[in-house]
Motif scaffolding. Structure first.
Motif, PDB file in Angstrom:
ATOM      1  N   ASP A 206       0.830  -1.202   0.000  1.00 19.49           N
ATOM      2  CA  ASP A 206       0.000   0.000   0.000  1.00 19.49           C
ATOM      3  C   ASP A 206       0.872   1.262   0.000  1.00 19.49           C
ATOM      4  OD1 ASP A 206      -2.519  -1.361   0.005  1.00 19.49           O
ATOM      5  OD2 ASP A 206      -2.194  -1.845   2.110  1.00 19.49           O
ATOM      6  N   ARG A 207       1.444   1.606   1.147  1.00 23.23           N
ATOM      7  CA  ARG A 207       2.360   2.751   1.188  1.00 23.23           C
ATOM      8  C   ARG A 207       3.556   2.527   0.272  1.00 23.23           C
ATOM      9  NH1 ARG A 207       2.967   2.591   7.506  1.00 23.23           N
ATOM     10  NH2 ARG A 207       2.427   0.432   7.005  1.00 23.23           N
ATOM     11  N   THR A 208       4.086   1.303   0.296  1.00 20.98           N
ATOM     12  CA  THR A 208       5.224   0.987  -0.571  1.00 20.98           C
ATOM     13  C   THR A 208       4.831   1.076  -2.035  1.00 20.98           C
ATOM     14  OG1 THR A 208       6.231  -0.449   1.099  1.00 20.98           O
ATOM     15  CG2 THR A 208       6.891  -0.803  -1.195  1.00 20.98           C
ATOM     16  N   GLY A 209       3.644   0.587  -2.378  1.00 18.86           N
ATOM     17  CA  GLY A 209       3.190   0.654  -3.767  1.00 18.86           C
ATOM     18  C   GLY A 209       3.004   2.083  -4.244  1.00 18.86           C
ATOM     19  N   PHE A 210       2.434   2.928  -3.382  1.00 23.38           N
ATOM     20  CA  PHE A 210       2.240   4.331  -3.735  1.00 23.38           C
ATOM     21  C   PHE A 210       3.594   5.021  -3.895  1.00 23.38           C
ATOM     22  CE2 PHE A 210       1.361   8.790  -3.172  1.00 23.38           C
ATOM     23  CZ  PHE A 210       0.109   8.987  -3.745  1.00 23.38           C
ATOM     24  N   ALA A 211       4.514   4.741  -2.978  1.00 26.17           N
ATOM     25  CA  ALA A 211       5.846   5.345  -3.043  1.00 26.17           C
ATOM     26  C   ALA A 211       6.580   4.939  -4.317  1.00 26.17           C
ATOM     27  CB  ALA A 211       6.662   4.941  -1.811  1.00 26.17           C
ATOM     28  N   ALA A 212       6.490   3.656  -4.660  1.00 25.47           N
ATOM     29  CA  ALA A 212       7.134   3.173  -5.883  1.00 25.47           C
ATOM     30  C   ALA A 212       6.541   3.837  -7.116  1.00 25.47           C
ATOM     31  CB  ALA A 212       7.004   1.651  -5.984  1.00 25.47           C
ATOM     32  N   MET A 213       5.221   4.058  -7.089  1.00 25.26           N
ATOM     33  CA  MET A 213       4.570   4.750  -8.197  1.00 25.26           C
ATOM     34  C   MET A 213       5.146   6.153  -8.373  1.00 25.26           C
ATOM     35  SD  MET A 213       0.523   5.768  -8.668  1.00 25.26           S
ATOM     36  CE  MET A 213       0.540   6.858  -7.228  1.00 25.26           C
ATOM     37  N   LEU A 214       5.370   6.864  -7.278  1.00 27.77           N
ATOM     38  CA  LEU A 214       5.930   8.211  -7.360  1.00 27.77           C
ATOM     39  C   LEU A 214       7.321   8.200  -7.986  1.00 27.77           C
ATOM     40  CD1 LEU A 214       4.935   9.696  -3.876  1.00 27.77           C
ATOM     41  CD2 LEU A 214       3.798  10.056  -6.076  1.00 27.77           C
TER      42      LEU A 214
ATOM     43  N   VAL B 250       8.233   6.513 -16.311  1.00 29.89           N
ATOM     44  CA  VAL B 250       7.763   5.164 -16.618  1.00 29.89           C
ATOM     45  C   VAL B 250       6.265   5.232 -16.953  1.00 29.89           C
ATOM     46  CG1 VAL B 250       7.400   2.837 -15.694  1.00 29.89           C
ATOM     47  CG2 VAL B 250       9.488   4.121 -15.128  1.00 29.89           C
ATOM     48  N   PRO B 251       5.823   4.573 -18.031  1.00 26.97           N
ATOM     49  CA  PRO B 251       4.395   4.594 -18.409  1.00 26.97           C
ATOM     50  C   PRO B 251       3.502   4.031 -17.315  1.00 26.97           C
ATOM     51  CG  PRO B 251       5.749   3.750 -20.209  1.00 26.97           C
ATOM     52  CD  PRO B 251       6.642   3.828 -19.005  1.00 26.97           C
ATOM     53  N   SER B 252       2.277   4.518 -17.249  1.00 27.56           N
ATOM     54  CA  SER B 252       1.349   4.122 -16.191  1.00 27.56           C
ATOM     55  C   SER B 252       1.040   2.624 -16.202  1.00 27.56           C
ATOM     56  CB  SER B 252       0.046   4.917 -16.305  1.00 27.56           C
ATOM     57  OG  SER B 252      -0.563   4.711 -17.582  1.00 27.56           O
ATOM     58  N   ASP B 253       0.985   2.004 -17.385  1.00 20.94           N
ATOM     59  CA  ASP B 253       0.677   0.576 -17.434  1.00 20.94           C
ATOM     60  C   ASP B 253       1.827  -0.255 -16.862  1.00 20.94           C
ATOM     61  OD1 ASP B 253       2.224   1.362 -19.650  1.00 20.94           O
ATOM     62  OD2 ASP B 253       1.601  -0.378 -20.822  1.00 20.94           O
ATOM     63  N   VAL B 254       3.049   0.226 -17.045  1.00 18.11           N
ATOM     64  CA  VAL B 254       4.208  -0.476 -16.495  1.00 18.11           C
ATOM     65  C   VAL B 254       4.250  -0.296 -14.973  1.00 18.11           C
ATOM     66  CG1 VAL B 254       6.732  -0.655 -16.507  1.00 18.11           C
ATOM     67  CG2 VAL B 254       5.487  -0.212 -18.638  1.00 18.11           C
ATOM     68  N   ILE B 255       3.878   0.889 -14.507  1.00 19.71           N
ATOM     69  CA  ILE B 255       3.800   1.134 -13.069  1.00 19.71           C
ATOM     70  C   ILE B 255       2.784   0.188 -12.435  1.00 19.71           C
ATOM     71  CG2 ILE B 255       3.086   2.799 -11.304  1.00 19.71           C
ATOM     72  CD1 ILE B 255       4.249   4.997 -13.056  1.00 19.71           C
ATOM     73  N   MET B 256       1.650  -0.009 -13.089  1.00 20.15           N
ATOM     74  CA  MET B 256       0.633  -0.924 -12.567  1.00 20.15           C
ATOM     75  C   MET B 256       1.156  -2.358 -12.539  1.00 20.15           C
ATOM     76  SD  MET B 256      -2.354  -1.367 -11.259  1.00 20.15           S
ATOM     77  CE  MET B 256      -3.353   0.099 -11.600  1.00 20.15           C
TER      78      MET B 256
ATOM     79  N   LEU C  67      -4.825   1.387  -6.645  1.00 24.95           N
ATOM     80  CA  LEU C  67      -3.892   2.359  -7.215  1.00 24.95           C
ATOM     81  C   LEU C  67      -4.623   3.296  -8.162  1.00 24.95           C
ATOM     82  CD1 LEU C  67      -0.856   2.805  -6.786  1.00 24.95           C
ATOM     83  CD2 LEU C  67      -0.455   1.677  -8.970  1.00 24.95           C
ATOM     84  N   ASN C  68      -5.607   2.773  -8.880  1.00 21.96           N
ATOM     85  CA  ASN C  68      -6.400   3.620  -9.781  1.00 21.96           C
ATOM     86  C   ASN C  68      -7.156   4.697  -9.011  1.00 21.96           C
ATOM     87  OD1 ASN C  68      -5.639   2.395 -12.183  1.00 21.96           O
ATOM     88  ND2 ASN C  68      -7.318   0.924 -12.153  1.00 21.96           N
ATOM     89  N   ALA C  69      -7.596   4.382  -7.787  1.00 23.00           N
ATOM     90  CA  ALA C  69      -8.291   5.374  -6.964  1.00 23.00           C
ATOM     91  C   ALA C  69      -7.363   6.528  -6.619  1.00 23.00           C
ATOM     92  CB  ALA C  69      -8.822   4.718  -5.689  1.00 23.00           C
ATOM     93  N   ALA C  70      -6.116   6.208  -6.315  1.00 25.22           N
ATOM     94  CA  ALA C  70      -5.138   7.245  -6.012  1.00 25.22           C
ATOM     95  C   ALA C  70      -4.836   8.084  -7.251  1.00 25.22           C
ATOM     96  CB  ALA C  70      -3.850   6.614  -5.479  1.00 25.22           C
ATOM     97  N   VAL C  71      -4.665   7.420  -8.376  1.00 23.47           N
ATOM     98  CA  VAL C  71      -4.370   8.128  -9.625  1.00 23.47           C
ATOM     99  C   VAL C  71      -5.520   9.057 -10.001  1.00 23.47           C
ATOM    100  CG1 VAL C  71      -3.984   7.847 -12.105  1.00 23.47           C
ATOM    101  CG2 VAL C  71      -2.802   6.350 -10.487  1.00 23.47           C
ATOM    102  N   ALA C  72      -6.750   8.589  -9.828  1.00 21.67           N
ATOM    103  CA  ALA C  72      -7.912   9.425 -10.140  1.00 21.67           C
ATOM    104  C   ALA C  72      -7.948  10.659  -9.256  1.00 21.67           C
ATOM    105  CB  ALA C  72      -9.193   8.607  -9.963  1.00 21.67           C
ATOM    106  N   ALA C  73      -7.615  10.492  -7.979  1.00 25.45           N
ATOM    107  CA  ALA C  73      -7.582  11.631  -7.053  1.00 25.45           C
ATOM    108  C   ALA C  73      -6.485  12.614  -7.444  1.00 25.45           C
ATOM    109  CB  ALA C  73      -7.357  11.135  -5.623  1.00 25.45           C
TER     110      ALA C  73
END
Length: 206
Positions: free
Chosen positions: A102-110, A117-123, A166-172
């Protein structure tokens, strides 16, 4: 995978329950799945709405680690850290949380978004946690079921990454800042300057 030579380790501490999935189970193990999903998505939105200070500090650590380990002449650094390999690019920094997604996934996304890095690869990277942590997740749930004396077979999904979270965070992020990069560089977001972003990419990308 966690590596012994991965550099400094940074725990991700936010003003939220330390491990939301386990928190939910300990408080109310019979939560309906729809409610669980809503609560989890709310937490991911809260990462954006309520945790800017913590994410700014995290990115500050990431940028500092990269600049400290830059080879001479790179990213505006005048000297290389003693830990940096000769002529090589280092800047390693490990980070983790309790559940590891959760926190780690969000941090890695940042971090990945900062590198373009493209969004699909991040997912794909986010969902990889499900494969890499399957054994440990199974162990945790088995131990929890034994401790609470309940059947946890229909609750195992709480320890797994789901695209909708993760999509919920991206939408926000997109609703408030227009884009992921906008969130990262907006002074009202995480405030990474164009110079910092350029130096980070120069250091970390080939």
């Amino acid at each position: 995978h966690e590596r012994a030579d991965a550099g400094p380790s940074l725990p991700l501490s936010l003003s939220l329950p330390p491990s939301l999935p386990l928190f939910l189970l300990s408080v109310c193990p019979q939560l309906k799945r729809e409610l669980e999903q809503d609560l989890l998505e709310h937490i991911y939105v809260a990462f954006v709405a309520e945790c800017s200070v913590e994410w700014k500090e995290f990115l500050s650590q990431v940028l500092h680690s990269a600049s400290e380990n830059a080879a001479p002449g790179e990213s505006g650094s005048s000297s290389a850290s003693e830990s940096a390999p000769a002529g090589g690019k280092c800047g390693a920094l490990s980070f983790q949380c309790t559940a590891g997604k959760d926190r780690t996934g969000f941090a890695a996304m940042l971090v990945l978004a900062m590198l373009g890095v493209p969004s699909d690869v991040i997912m794909e990277d986010y969902l990889l946690s499900n494969e890499l942590q399957h054994v440990s997740n199974t162990t945790v749930m088995d131990q929890l079921g034994e401790k609470l004396k309940i059947d946890v077979s229909n609750m195992r999904h709480l320890l797994y990454a789901h695209p909708s979270l993760l999509n919920a965070a991206v939408a926000a992020i997109e609703a408030k800042h227009g884009s992921m990069l906008g969130y990262i560089t907006d002074i009202k977001g995480l405030g990474v300057t164009p110079e910092q972003l350029s130096a980070f990419r120069e250091q970390m990308l080939e």
